[in-house]
Design a protein around this motif. Structure first.
Motif, mmCIF file in Angstrom:
data_model
loop_
_atom_site.group_PDB
_atom_site.id
_atom_site.type_symbol
_atom_site.label_atom_id
_atom_site.label_comp_id
_atom_site.label_asym_id
_atom_site.label_seq_id
_atom_site.Cartn_x
_atom_site.Cartn_y
_atom_site.Cartn_z
ATOM 1 N N ARG A 36 0.824 -1.221 0.000
ATOM 2 C CA ARG A 36 0.000 0.000 0.000
ATOM 3 C C ARG A 36 0.853 1.264 0.000
ATOM 4 N NH1 ARG A 36 -5.180 -0.836 4.013
ATOM 5 N NH2 ARG A 36 -5.970 -2.709 3.022
ATOM 6 N N LEU A 60 4.179 10.122 6.698
ATOM 7 C CA LEU A 60 2.830 10.607 6.401
ATOM 8 C C LEU A 60 2.075 9.644 5.483
ATOM 9 C CD1 LEU A 60 3.488 14.443 6.004
ATOM 10 C CD2 LEU A 60 2.419 13.253 7.935
ATOM 11 N N ASP A 61 2.763 9.047 4.523
ATOM 12 C CA ASP A 61 2.145 8.040 3.651
ATOM 13 C C ASP A 61 1.690 6.827 4.465
ATOM 14 O OD1 ASP A 61 2.457 9.540 1.355
ATOM 15 O OD2 ASP A 61 4.233 8.447 0.647
ATOM 16 N N ILE A 63 1.001 6.693 7.676
ATOM 17 C CA ILE A 63 -0.104 7.097 8.550
ATOM 18 C C ILE A 63 -1.409 7.085 7.763
ATOM 19 C CG2 ILE A 63 -1.073 9.074 9.796
ATOM 20 C CD1 ILE A 63 1.827 9.691 10.744
ATOM 21 N N GLU A 64 -1.364 7.610 6.531
ATOM 22 C CA GLU A 64 -2.561 7.619 5.684
ATOM 23 C C GLU A 64 -2.982 6.196 5.317
ATOM 24 O OE1 GLU A 64 -3.998 9.271 1.342
ATOM 25 O OE2 GLU A 64 -2.384 10.320 2.386
ATOM 26 N N CYS A 65 -2.014 5.352 4.956
ATOM 27 C CA CYS A 65 -2.316 3.959 4.602
ATOM 28 C C CYS A 65 -2.932 3.200 5.784
ATOM 29 C CB CYS A 65 -1.055 3.235 4.146
ATOM 30 S SG CYS A 65 -0.432 3.775 2.540
ATOM 31 N N GLY A 67 -4.983 4.510 7.891
ATOM 32 C CA GLY A 67 -6.319 5.043 8.154
ATOM 33 C C GLY A 67 -6.405 5.984 9.332
ATOM 34 N N THR A 68 -5.345 6.722 9.606
ATOM 35 C CA THR A 68 -5.398 7.670 10.715
ATOM 36 C C THR A 68 -4.840 9.008 10.249
ATOM 37 O OG1 THR A 68 -4.919 7.966 13.075
ATOM 38 C CG2 THR A 68 -3.161 6.999 11.733
ATOM 39 N N THR A 69 -4.730 9.943 11.163
ATOM 40 C CA THR A 69 -4.208 11.269 10.858
ATOM 41 C C THR A 69 -2.925 11.494 11.652
ATOM 42 O OG1 THR A 69 -5.405 12.322 12.670
ATOM 43 C CG2 THR A 69 -6.557 12.170 10.535
#
Length: 190
Positions: A36, A60-61, A63-65, A67-69
């Motif tokens: 992912r 950051l990638d 964290i996004e993968c 499903g959070t911020t």
């Protein structure tokens, strides 16, 4: 902030632990997360063990993968307070000596509110109007009379009571010595 928390190895380890926890919560394998995020499984493995530090863009990638911020990822949660000592209790004593102790500070924010109550002989607590929720009590010493709507019940030492709070209710001590009991209300009403 402790000096240890500023050390790169500590920071890398904490980031790795959080990534691993989130990956597991999302039911992903290291390979699935790597796919992912367009990384290798070996890199994810090293990252989770705190052996490498990700770039800001890579983090950051990930964290996004997952499903959070970023704000949720870096939010430190306080350890849940579990044990409370008598020094933390808040006590209210009325004009006749009846005592109500809130034995879990700030319990009004919780789903239930436990109290330690002492009712003096031949005295009673203020009547509660009907409200949503339920109430439970356990008599430690003495005995009380629970008035619930148009009925009343004697509850002795070693006995408990439980009821839906949809009727007027109050507790009195008809005995000759103080009555002590634990009273739990949900949701909190005191």
């Amino acid at each position: 902030m402790e000096a240890r928390e500023m050390e790169p190895n500590y920071v890398n380890s904490r980031i790795g632990e959080k990534i691993k926890d989130l990956r597991n919560k999302n039911g992903l394998t290291q390979q699935e997360l790597a796919d992912r995020a367009e990384l290798t499984k070996g890199y994810i493995s090293q990252l989770e063990r705190g052996q490498v530090a990700p770039s800001v863009v890579t983090l950051l990638d990930l964290i996004e993968c997952l499903g959070t911020t970023p704000s949720e990822f870096f939010k430190e949660t306080e350890e849940e307070h579990v044990v409370y000592s008598e020094g933390a209790f808040f006590e209210k004593i009325d004009e006749v000596g009846n005592s109500i102790q809130w034995i879990v500070p700030n319990a009004q924010q919780n789903q239930m509110e436990p109290l330690l109550v002492v009712v003096q002989p031949k005295e009673q607590l203020q009547e509660d109007k009907p409200h949503e929720g339920e109430e439970f009590g356990y008599v430690i010493s003495g005995r009380i009379r629970l008035h619930l709507g148009d009925k009343s019940y004697v509850v002795k030492s070693g006995e408990s009571f439980y009821f839906r709070a949809n009727r007027n209710h109050f507790i009195e001590n008809t005995g000759s010595r103080p009555a002590k009991f634990v009273w739990v209300s949900t949701p909190p009403t005191f």
